[in-house]
Enzyme design. Structure first.
Site, PDB file in Angstrom:
ATOM      1  N   CYS D  77       0.859  -1.194   0.000  1.00  0.00           N
ATOM      2  CA  CYS D  77       0.000   0.000   0.000  1.00  0.00           C
ATOM      3  C   CYS D  77       0.890   1.237   0.000  1.00  0.00           C
ATOM      4  O   CYS D  77       1.781   1.382   0.835  1.00  0.00           O
ATOM      5  CB  CYS D  77      -0.897   0.020   1.231  1.00  0.00           C
ATOM      6  SG  CYS D  77      -1.728   1.608   1.428  1.00  0.00           S
ATOM      7  N   ILE D  78       0.610   2.119  -0.929  1.00  0.00           N
ATOM      8  CA  ILE D  78       1.502   3.273  -1.118  1.00  0.00           C
ATOM      9  C   ILE D  78       1.524   4.189   0.113  1.00  0.00           C
ATOM     10  O   ILE D  78       2.594   4.628   0.547  1.00  0.00           O
ATOM     11  CB  ILE D  78       1.139   4.040  -2.419  1.00  0.00           C
ATOM     12  CG1 ILE D  78       2.115   5.177  -2.671  1.00  0.00           C
ATOM     13  CG2 ILE D  78      -0.289   4.537  -2.422  1.00  0.00           C
ATOM     14  CD1 ILE D  78       2.067   5.714  -4.087  1.00  0.00           C
TER      15      ILE D  78
END
Lengths: 121, 100, 110, 129
Positions: D77-78
């Site tokens: 997840c960024i």
């Protein structure tokens, strides 16, 4: 994204000791934005996330309460809280920041069984 | 599908409420899988052992073995399994709830 | 990167969001909008104030849908729709509004 | 069946290796692994600069091998990655950081990938703690 899947998000951890609750909330809002059919269940220590009058600025964190108040704007409408977990922690529903529906563990079992997937936070 | 939820528990019942929580919401038709530190829940005489014995329960054998628990008195009805069977269990249950 | 307001330089990131949110004021908003080829009218200001209210209430930089819903609640349906917002802030209204209103860059996909 | 995994634990936690073992076991049984989504502290699994002692289990390396064999989608997840210092070249440029460290084969992407995984998979299993 089209979907007819029902996604249950279960929230069982305290709000500020780690950022798990914040990241669970981020995931929840994102699911809402992506148009998923979401049901939220706050149980165990997760019920502490729903307490009113959180003032988390002094611990350098964003207020979960304020973000929880945005649920409706993110199309998150089914929010349940475990009555037994509240009772064990001596919290009355009037201390909650949202009008989540209180359910007994048996009723929660029923809600769970209608979901297609669970995300456990 | 005969079973509804597979509950996984990976925390010791002696320090953490994960197993207790799990037992509160697990239905008759649900199953419980103990893994990692959750396998301490397979010991015979802790306070939740009685309640656990009423449920269909599994534990990852490698986790018991790693912790030296295979020689200890374990709740008899707990079935010891590997990850292949863990995967199998997830296909037999509609949902998986992870307690940690 | 930076913008210049009243002869003083204000740091922005590469996409024009303020590095220090406390640098924001009306003149800064006008300059950021100018960089985006937008001249701020009363209608723009109404939305800038509204999105700042959103942030104060919810501590979130809104994406399009919650912004539209919130606008509809506060200002009515004529303004609470994506066409109206697109006319004022062409391209990606939510992103532009967050930037001009001096709010944090929205978290990726929030 | 099609599986996706939501992993929340760092490599230092056993849950991370359980997730790997689960992935391995499901692929052995000819199920399909659609996506592994590393979120929360599991973002640390995306680092390419961990130095694991010789003779110790390197879960990141094992994920790599498994992915090369079975080409499933691996996502950090960024938002979770960026705040933990797990960053790729593109984001390092965007945020003006001097280095980047995301492992090859892993994508830095948004929570939409998690939403997508819940829709596309028959089972989504959470590994936390």
């Amino acid at each position: 994204m089209t979907s007819s899947k029902k996604i249950g998000i279960t929230l069982g951890h305290t709000p500020y000791g780690s950022d798990l609750a914040q990241e669970a909330l981020d995931a929840t809002l994102a699911m809402g934005l992506f148009g998923q059919d979401i049901t939220l269940i706050f149980w165990g220590d997760g019920v502490f996330q729903l307490l009113k009058s959180q003032n988390s600025e002094s611990v350098h964190q964003k207020s979960l309460e304020k973000q929880i108040n945005a649920f409706e704007l993110y199309d998150i409408e089914r929010v349940f809280v475990c009555a037994q977990s509240l009772e064990q922690r001596n919290i009355s529903t009037s201390s909650l920041c949202t009008d989540a529906e209180c359910l007994s563990p048996t009723e929660i079992q029923k809600v769970l069984s209608t979901q297609d997937t669970l995300l456990s936070f | 599908m005969s079973h509804s939820i597979l509950h996984t528990v990976n925390q010791s019942p002696f320090t953490h409420s994960a197993l207790q929580q799990c037992l509160c919401y697990a239905q008759e038709s649900d199953s419980i899988l103990l893994l990692e530190n959750g396998v301490y829940g397979a010991l015979l005489k802790h306070s939740l052992a009685d309640k656990l014995s009423g449920k269909k329960c599994y534990a990852i054998e490698a986790d018991l073995k790693a912790r030296g628990l295979l020689g200890q008195e374990l709740t008899p009805h707990i079935e010891l399994i590997d990850f292949i069977y863990f995967v199998e269990l997830t296909t037999q249950h509609k949902l998986v709830q992870s307690w940690y | 990167m930076s913008i210049v307001v009243n002869d003083s330089s204000i740091d922005t990131d590469k996409e024009g969001y303020l590095k220090n949110l406390s640098d924001w004021n009306e003149k800064v908003a006008i300059e950021i909008a100018y960089q985006e080829n937008i001249e701020l009218s009363d209608k723009h200001w109404e939305m800038i104030n509204l999105i700042r209210e959103f942030y104060t209430n919810f501590e979130l930089s809104p994406a399009m849908r919650p912004l539209v819903k919130f606008t509809a609640t506060k200002l009515g349906k004529e303004k609470g729709n994506s066409i109206y917002l697109m006319q004022l802030f062409p391209g990606s209204p939510a992103k532009l509004l967050n930037k001009i209103a001096g709010l944090p860059r929205p978290k990726n996909c929030l | 069946m099609i599986f996706s995994l939501l992993v929340l634990s760092p490599p230092s936690s056993q849950a991370s290796s359980s997730a790997y073992q689960f992935a391995n076991a499901l692929l052995l049984q000819k199920h399909r692994l659609y996506r592994v989504f590393f979120y929360h502290d599991a973002a640390y699994n995306g680092s390419s600069i961990q130095c694991i002692g010789q003779g110790e289990f390197d879960v990141a390396k094992e994920w790599d091998k498994l992915q090369q064999q079975h080409s499933f989608d691996s996502v950090v997840c960024i938002a979770a990655g960026l705040k933990r210092g797990i960053i790729n070249k593109v984001e390092a440029l965007r945020y003006e950081k001097a280095a980047h460290n995301l492992r090859n084969g892993i994508n830095l992407s948004g929570l939409g990938e998690l939403a997508d995984a819940t829709v596309k998979s028959d089972r989504l299993i959470t590994f936390g703690g």
